[in-house]
Write a protein that holds these residues in place. Structure first.
Motif, short mmCIF file in Angstrom:
data_model
loop_
_atom_site.label_atom_id
_atom_site.label_comp_id
_atom_site.label_asym_id
_atom_site.label_seq_id
_atom_site.Cartn_x
_atom_site.Cartn_y
_atom_site.Cartn_z
N ASN A 94 0.82 -1.22 0.00
CA ASN A 94 0.00 0.00 0.00
C ASN A 94 0.85 1.27 0.00
O ASN A 94 0.38 2.34 0.38
N ASP A 95 2.11 1.12 -0.42
CA ASP A 95 3.04 2.24 -0.59
C ASP A 95 3.39 2.94 0.72
O ASP A 95 3.70 4.13 0.74
N ILE A 96 3.34 2.21 1.81
CA ILE A 96 3.76 2.74 3.11
C ILE A 96 5.19 2.28 3.37
O ILE A 96 5.48 1.08 3.33
N PRO A 97 6.12 3.20 3.64
CA PRO A 97 7.50 2.81 3.91
C PRO A 97 7.59 1.85 5.10
O PRO A 97 6.88 2.01 6.10
N VAL A 98 8.47 0.86 4.99
CA VAL A 98 8.57 -0.18 6.01
C VAL A 98 10.02 -0.49 6.35
O VAL A 98 10.92 -0.27 5.55
#
Length: 336
Positions: free
Chosen positions: A282-286
């Motif tokens: 979901n294009d959230i940096p991790v």
């Protein structure tokens, strides 16, 4: 003459403001160090010997032992006075049996949070999976001390550190969500339910996900260099997140960050095998924190007596410092 005085005043003002900013930055760093010290190996050990005990029956998704596990986590937050973002006193994000495609019973994620003081709608999520693989056919209990008892108790200690900071007026600017997800071992179900069905905080407001899955042991590659940790995904969606992570480590720990499994061609495909992936898609940096595979992985021999608690303390403090920085920066990190 007047112009000279004016220029002198402006210069003095600029220097003074710069000095104040530097002092504020230094003070904030000092505070982070103070609160990180509340994360101790003794507390981690005490919690893990309970969480990875036979009483919890291997914490298989939907089974009685897993229900005991979520109660243990919930009671920890209740005792600390850390609320749930769902509703007052409601720490369980219920996942119906119909969501699981492999005959698992209904289960639940556990959520608690510290509300941000300045930007409460923006959130940093720290996650770990609460489940394990249950009881083997021969009756042996798979306690899952490292997988992922180590990540679970690390979050509990990190949450306690943030709560102490908040109680003393130093709460994070952004909200910090402590997310314990179920069903990881059978297909990342709990994190997928959170991201795809019921994100308590809108995904567009989620700054980053720091996912902890096995941080209590040493793998064969690092037997002679214990002060290490595998990082996966830190630069895949945000170079800024990677740079923040590196800077925090350099400032406080000088741990060896091993990026072997971050390779796009990693045959193990660890990037796709833990709960951070449902945020990344979901294009959230991790960032996925991991100590690597050892001989006791997914076996009854993954017991709490084999955890290296001094390392677990250091790694938990590292993640706390990283979350602290992400939650307190003036601007949220950017996704590339």
């Amino acid at each position: 003459m007047k112009r000279t005085i004016l220029l002198s005043c402006i210069t003095l003002l600029i220097v003074s403001c710069s000095t104040c900013q530097n002092k504020n930055t230094a003070n904030n760093a000092d505070k982070a160090t103070d609160y990180a010290k509340t994360i101790t190996e003794n507390n981690l050990k005490e919690a893990l010997y309970i969480y990875a005990s036979d009483e919890f029956e291997g914490r298989k998704t939907g089974e009685p032992g897993q229900k005991k596990a979520v109660e243990f986590i919930k009671n920890h937050y209740v005792d600390l006075g850390i609320p749930s973002p769902i509703a007052d006193g409601d720490y369980f994000q219920e996942i119906p049996e119909t969501f699981f495609s492999n005959n698992a019973k209904a289960s639940e994620n556990v959520l608690a949070y510290i509300k941000g003081s300045e930007k409460p709608d923006e959130v940093v999520i720290i996650s770990a999976h609460l489940d394990h693989i249950g009881i083997s056919r021969n009756g042996s209990i798979n306690n899952g001390a490292d997988d992922d008892g180590s990540g679970t108790v690390a979050i509990l200690e990190i949450a306690k550190a943030f709560k102490e900071a908040a109680d003393k007026g130093h709460g994070p600017k952004r909200s910090v969500l402590f997310l314990h997800v179920t069903g990881e071992e059978i297909g990342l179900y709990g994190s997928r339910y959170y991201t795809d069905v019921d994100p308590i905080f809108p995904l567009k407001n989620t700054v980053a996900n720091l996912n902890i899955d096995m941080i209590g042991r040493v793998d064969p590659k690092h037997e002679n260099q214990r002060n290490y940790l595998y990082l996966i995904g830190s630069d895949k969606l945000s170079q800024e997140l990677h740079d923040v992570s590196e800077a925090v480590n350099k400032a406080y720990f000088n741990m060896e960050f091993d990026y072997t499994y971050n390779d796009d061609n990693d045959p193990n495909r660890f990037y796709y095998r833990s709960d951070h992936y449902n945020f990344a898609k979901n294009d959230i940096p991790v960032i996925f924190y991991f100590n690597g595979i050892h001989a006791d992985y997914h076996k009854p021999t993954d017991t709490p007596d084999k955890i290296q608690y001094d390392l677990l303390e250091t790694r938990a403090r590292l993640i706390f410092h990283t979350a602290w920085e992400l939650a307190n920066r003036d601007k949220r990190i950017k996704a590339d």
